[in-house]
Scaffold this active site. Structure first.
Site, PDB file in Angstrom:
ATOM      1  N   LYS A 128       0.871  -1.182   0.000  1.00 32.51           N
ATOM      2  CA  LYS A 128       0.000   0.000   0.000  1.00 32.51           C
ATOM      3  C   LYS A 128       0.898   1.219   0.000  1.00 32.51           C
ATOM      4  O   LYS A 128       2.029   1.159   0.492  1.00 32.51           O
ATOM      5  CB  LYS A 128      -0.877   0.018   1.257  1.00 32.51           C
ATOM      6  CG  LYS A 128      -2.129   0.834   1.114  1.00 32.51           C
ATOM      7  CD  LYS A 128      -3.237   0.016   0.503  1.00 32.51           C
ATOM      8  CE  LYS A 128      -4.468   0.828   0.216  1.00 32.51           C
ATOM      9  NZ  LYS A 128      -5.610  -0.039  -0.106  1.00 32.51           N
ATOM     10  N   GLY A 167      -5.383   2.422  -7.457  1.00 32.85           N
ATOM     11  CA  GLY A 167      -6.022   3.543  -6.776  1.00 32.85           C
ATOM     12  C   GLY A 167      -6.486   3.184  -5.378  1.00 32.85           C
ATOM     13  O   GLY A 167      -6.484   2.029  -4.966  1.00 32.85           O
ATOM     14  N   ASP A 168      -6.844   4.193  -4.643  1.00 34.31           N
ATOM     15  CA  ASP A 168      -7.524   4.077  -3.346  1.00 34.31           C
ATOM     16  C   ASP A 168      -8.154   5.458  -3.150  1.00 34.31           C
ATOM     17  O   ASP A 168      -8.333   6.199  -4.131  1.00 34.31           O
ATOM     18  CB  ASP A 168      -6.518   3.698  -2.228  1.00 34.31           C
ATOM     19  CG  ASP A 168      -7.213   3.188  -0.966  1.00 34.31           C
ATOM     20  OD1 ASP A 168      -7.614   2.025  -0.939  1.00 34.31           O
ATOM     21  OD2 ASP A 168      -7.383   3.971  -0.009  1.00 34.31           O
TER      22      ASP A 168
HETATM   23  N1  GLU Z   1      -7.354   0.141  -2.983  1.00 35.25           N
HETATM   24  C1  GLU Z   1      -8.087  -1.054  -3.273  1.00 35.25           C
HETATM   25  C2  GLU Z   1      -8.084  -1.947  -2.051  1.00 35.25           C
HETATM   26  O1  GLU Z   1      -8.114  -1.456  -0.957  1.00 35.25           O
HETATM   27  C3  GLU Z   1      -7.647  -1.714  -4.559  1.00 35.25           C
HETATM   28  C4  GLU Z   1      -6.208  -2.116  -4.640  1.00 35.25           C
HETATM   29  C5  GLU Z   1      -5.774  -2.611  -6.013  1.00 35.25           C
HETATM   30  O2  GLU Z   1      -6.575  -2.657  -6.927  1.00 35.25           O
HETATM   31  O3  GLU Z   1      -4.603  -2.964  -6.115  1.00 35.25           O
HETATM   32  O4  GLU Z   1      -8.102  -3.150  -2.116  1.00 35.25           O
END
Ligand code: GLU
Length: 454
Positions: A128, A167-168
């Site tokens: 992350k 994204g997040d």
């Molecule tokens: N941010 C999203 C999650 O919390 C997606 C992460 C991703 O697609 O790599 O899982």
């Protein structure tokens, strides 16, 4: 020493070595305490110090990110990438641009990602990242310059078989585009180093919809196990980003009625049902606050955050049958869940990462007539579809919307089944916190043992 004492000792040590990381500690507490029954049965995890290893990121990078704002001033932010675990695949997980993004928050998110990604059944590790940068109110040029500056450091870490961010909160298609452009410029490579890409340059159909759709598929599975369904259910949603919008959209497909959404300014109660097209325009195109919604939907009510009771999230005051917290961590506490339950709500399905506090989770698990879908199972559809994007990129393929959505649906069914079956295996039928944590952990822990002490 009993297993419980051993696990508590590991938790105690986390507090000692990372005293200023309460959110990470919360996430670790939720996972580790539910692993006790597994550790009681299997001695190998303690022998190989899997807990002591899994709670520590394999690598953490913190870097300065500077950009020039429209007024010509240099602005400085922290950039982060926490590469948590690569036992079952390349580091995978989103980037969060939000003023509250710090090492504590990104470690909690990266830690959750380990178990979530494992549950998808795909070969994706966990990471992350992000920055304490607030995209709100910034011009397009400012966003682009920030993303480019962020990538000037991030590119050293990422790559299609190394680490694949997405994204997040605060990072959507626009930001991924600017970051991908800069990645390509710096590396001279066109590869799947990021997911959530635009459709004409390697993105996957249904990625945008995936987390929200997946959350509803998961809720439908929980209900089906009890012989029930979503038909006619009034559903309260928090948030109004990607997850919330596509949760609302999919709820309609199942015959349910989404009646609320929220943002940092307040919440909307639309008893006739949330107008998804309007919400998309306001949030995806115009990027404005929810107050604007009631200008066009006269029967809807906007309640500003200033009207919320102290320590409460106002959106949970609206009576509903099911709640889909889809905004952010710790947005649903004990008082909120008590109110929801008192008003007849009997299902919570977590679209956001760790939206419920530990006390709220304890409350939900204690009620026999309540269904609780924990985040790392219920919101795994987003990252799972990112995994499908990686597969398409690797094979130079583009699958149809129906194909991706079908695979997403299958993955959510699989996650529910493996979590449920594991809860039965460990004698606590229907406790999906325990089921998801043990099932997610076991696969990663076994891979770590197979791969030796690295
Ligand atoms: N941010 C999203 C999650 O919390 C997606 C992460 C991703 O697609 O790599 O899982």
């Amino acid at each position: 020493m009993s297993t419980k004492e051993y696990v508590n000792g590991v938790l105690h040590n986390i507090k000692r070595i990372s005293p200023r990381q309460p959110i990470f500690f919360q996430a670790a507490t939720e996972v580790l305490t539910s692993l006790v029954p597994l550790f009681e049965r299997e001695g190998k995890y303690e022998k190989h110090s899997i807990l002591e290893r899994i709670i520590m990121p394999e690598r953490t990078t913190i870097f300065r990110t500077t950009y020039i704002n429209d007024a010509g001033k240099a602005c400085v932010h922290f950039g982060y990438r926490v590469e948590f675990n690569s036992a079952i695949g390349p580091y995978k997980g989103g980037l969060r641009f939000h003023p509250t993004a710090n090492l504590d928050v990104l470690k909690f998110l990266g830690f959750e990602q380990i178990f979530k990604n494992s549950l998808t059944g795909l070969n994706i590790g966990a990471g992350k990242g992000g920055a304490n940068f607030d995209p709100k109110g910034k011009s397009d040029g400012e966003i682009m310059r920030f993303c480019q500056s962020f990538m000037n450091e991030l590119f050293k870490l990422i790559g299609d078989v190394k680490d694949v961010p997405a994204g997040d909160i605060g990072v959507g298609g626009r930001e991924i585009g600017y970051m991908f452009g800069q990645y390509k410029k710096l590396t001279n490579r066109f590869d799947g180093a990021l997911t959530g890409k635009g459709l004409s340059w390697g993105g996957s159909l249904a990625r945008t919809e995936a987390t929200g759709y997946g959350s509803v598929y998961f809720a439908a599975e929980m209900l089906a196990k009890k012989g029930a369904d979503l038909e006619g259910k009034k559903c309260s949603i928090s948030g109004s980003g990607n997850v919330a919008i596509y949760t609302a959209e999919k709820l309609y497909d199942f015959g349910a009625l989404p009646i609320t959404v929220s943002d940092s300014t307040g919440y909307i109660y639309d008893k006739e049902g949330v107008d998804v097209a309007l919400l998309k325009r306001l949030k995806e195109v115009e990027r404005v606050g929810l107050k604007e919604y009631v200008k066009e939907r006269k029967n809807a009510v906007f309640t500003p955050v200033s009207a919320y009771e102290e320590g409460r999230n106002g959106v949970w005051d609206v009576p509903c049958d099911a709640a889909f917290p889809s905004a952010t961590q710790n947005e649903l506490n004990l008082e909120d869940i008590t109110t929801l339950y008192g008003n007849g709500c009997r299902l919570v399905c977590e679209g956001a990462n760790m939206p419920s506090t530990l006390e709220a989770i304890e409350f939900m698990l204690s009620k026999k007539d309540f269904l609780f879908g924990p985040a790392k199972a219920a919101n795994a559809g987003g990252v799972a579809t990112s995994g499908l994007e990686m597969a398409q990129n690797a094979g130079m393929a583009s699958w149809s919307f129906e194909e991706v959505d079908g695979k997403l649906h299958d993955i959510m069914r699989h996650i529910f089944k493996v979590s449920y079956d594991t809860s039965v295996e460990f004698g606590d039928e229907g406790n999906l916190v325990l089921g998801a944590n043990i099932a997610g952990f076991r696969k990663v822990a076994d891979a770590m043992i197979d791969q030796g002490y690295v």
